[in-house]
Design a protein around this motif. Structure first.
Motif, PDB file in Angstrom:
ATOM      1  N   ILE A  28      35.365  37.091  40.867  1.00  0.00           N
ATOM      2  CA  ILE A  28      35.425  38.544  41.029  1.00  0.00           C
ATOM      3  C   ILE A  28      36.168  38.916  42.304  1.00  0.00           C
ATOM      4  N   SER A  29      36.010  38.101  43.343  1.00  0.00           N
ATOM      5  CA  SER A  29      36.602  38.405  44.653  1.00  0.00           C
ATOM      6  C   SER A  29      38.011  37.852  44.822  1.00  0.00           C
ATOM      7  N   TYR A 145      34.730  46.381  40.581  1.00  0.00           N
ATOM      8  CA  TYR A 145      34.100  45.236  39.939  1.00  0.00           C
ATOM      9  C   TYR A 145      32.749  44.853  40.548  1.00  0.00           C
ATOM     10  N   LEU A 149      29.433  44.786  38.157  1.00  0.00           N
ATOM     11  CA  LEU A 149      28.939  43.528  37.624  1.00  0.00           C
ATOM     12  C   LEU A 149      27.834  42.846  38.431  1.00  0.00           C
ATOM     13  N   VAL A 204      41.565  36.730  37.778  1.00  0.00           N
ATOM     14  CA  VAL A 204      40.638  37.834  37.522  1.00  0.00           C
ATOM     15  C   VAL A 204      40.741  38.309  36.075  1.00  0.00           C
ATOM     16  N   VAL A 208      37.286  36.955  34.592  1.00  0.00           N
ATOM     17  CA  VAL A 208      36.223  37.887  35.005  1.00  0.00           C
ATOM     18  C   VAL A 208      35.840  38.775  33.820  1.00  0.00           C
TER      19      VAL A 208
END
Length: 442
Positions: A28-29, A145, A149, A204, A208
């Motif tokens: 996610i990051s 995000y 999430l 991503v 993700v």
């Protein structure tokens, strides 16, 4: 492409309840690595080309940097939150965030090639402005995000991951720029980060989850949705507004260093382009090591003692570090100051993001996180617009070298003001939020 597990989040604004594996938090990051490496290398490359390739008259370097920053500012303010808000309502087979991330990253690569090949200040400014447009198309939606999430009990860890990727991105970008300076060619560094951004974008987009469903437009036009971004209802979120103001000043303190570091090394310490590149690599290494060591402990301390106390410590470290760089009689002393500054940046990036995630309305996370990153982008622009002409004026009045040092003293003032503006922010009680989330999960 992956999808969110049923019941993990909704468009109604509830915090997700299903814990994510650490690998998912990393993915996610990940895009932050690409985005911040672009910021770092482009800023450093423009500094170097203006200073060492003599694209402008001697004595106007700072003002020229301010000119480029001012052009980028308009798109940073207008585009990112507007597109972030639009993404809250976007319904696509890729979810509500990913189409914007893909489009922004592809155009980023194109405009980075333009910056690398430009041969005049006007051409560099034009491509840098277009880059500000495309990169903010990707940033606004992407920032949604973590609220989309991540469950409450993992916000601290997720924010630490965001901070880690931002630090690594800055390190990668500035290191590439410094190495390129020692070789006399910054164009290759720019092309390298274009590739890095595309790779992290794919990580991503392909790995993700899409996130919760989009909010209903309820028959409204997209123009109406875009205008909603700037609605006055946001004025009721007073803690959010104070936190934005605090973030602006604290980040301006960091921008006062990073956006003029090559002017500082060349003017205040009399270094050549190759010497400045080597000295900056040492400063970067010191700042990076301390920053990486501080991120996870800072996040854990903020979970236990609160976000604000940790941010106060970060502003103190930042002010001391920047002050030491400003007064440094040698590059060695400046490197020690850079280490303290690195501790500040690692702490802030880990904890400020968590506090922002704690206080924003969940359902409109794209809008609120987009607005928050307007502050992030604006901090650099405002610091450059103030600092650039200041450097030229003080250099012209008191001699070459005085300008960058005085500009760094302004950076110390920004940290102090940022700490003062944090005081009115009301930090949520995470203990009660954890109990609520446990009840929802049950």
């Amino acid at each position: 492409m992956e999808t969110v597990p049923t019941g993990s989040a909704s468009a109604g604004g509830e915090r997700p309840t299903i814990p994510l594996p650490t690998s998912a938090l990393v993915r996610i990051s990940m895009f932050w690595l690409g985005l911040t490496s672009i910021d770092a290398v482009v800023g450093a490359a423009i500094q170097s080309r203006i200073k060492f390739e003599h694209l402008v008259e001697i004595g106007t370097e700072g003002t020229s940097l301010a000119f480029v920053g001012a052009l980028q500012f308009v798109f940073s303010v207008a585009v990112q939150p507007t597109v972030g808000s639009i993404s809250d309502y976007a319904t696509t087979r890729w979810g509500r965030r990913k189409p914007f991330i893909v489009a922004g990253a592809l155009f980023d690569a194109l405009f980075l090639i333009g910056i690398a090949s430009a041969n005049s200040l006007l051409a560099i400014a034009a491509f840098a402005t277009l880059l500000a447009l495309s990169t903010n198309v990707a940033r606004g939606p992407f920032q949604g995000y973590v609220p989309d999430l991540v469950p409450q009990k993992q916000v601290g860890l997720a924010s630490a991951m965001v901070g880690l990727m931002q630090v690594l991105g800055n390190v990668l970008g500035f290191a590439l720029a410094a190495i390129a300076n020692t070789q006399g060619s910054v164009g290759l560094a720019i092309l390298a980060v274009a590739t890095i951004e595309l790779v992290t974008m794919l990580s991503v987009v392909l790995r993700v989850p899409n996130g919760p469903p989009a909010k209903s437009r309820e028959g409204r036009s997209w123009l109406s949705i875009a205008a909603e971004t700037w609605g006055t209802d946001i004025l009721r979120e007073t803690s959010y507004l104070w936190l934005l103001a605090s973030r602006l000043l604290i980040l301006m303190g960091g921008a006062a260093v990073l956006n003029f570091v090559f002017l500082y090394l060349a003017d205040a310490h009399g270094l050549t382009q190759a010497q400045a590149g080597g000295a900056f690599l040492n400063m970067l290494l010191a700042a990076t090591l301390v920053s990486l060591l501080s991120i996870v402990p800072a996040a854990r301390l903020s979970d236990r003692y609160g976000r604000k106390p940790v941010i106060y410590v970060c502003t103190a470290l930042g002010g001391i570090g920047v002050g030491l760089i400003a007064l440094a009689p040698s590059v060695l002393v400046a490197t020690i100051g850079a280490a303290l500054f690195g501790a500040s940046q690692g702490t802030f990036l880990a904890v400020d993001w968590a506090l922002m995630t704690d206080i924003i309305p969940r359902a409109s996370s794209g809008r609120y996180m987009g607005l928050s990153n307007v502050v992030t982008a604006s901090s650099t622009t405002i610091a450059v617009i103030i600092g650039g002409p200041t450097i030229d004026f003080v250099n012209g009045t008191y001699g070459i070298g005085a300008g960058p040092r005085f500009e760094l003293v302004l950076g110390v003032g920004y940290f102090i003001l940022g700490a003062l503006l944090l005081r009115p922010v009301r930090e949520p009680d995470r203990r009660s939020a954890t109990v609520d989330q446990a009840a929802i999960a049950a």
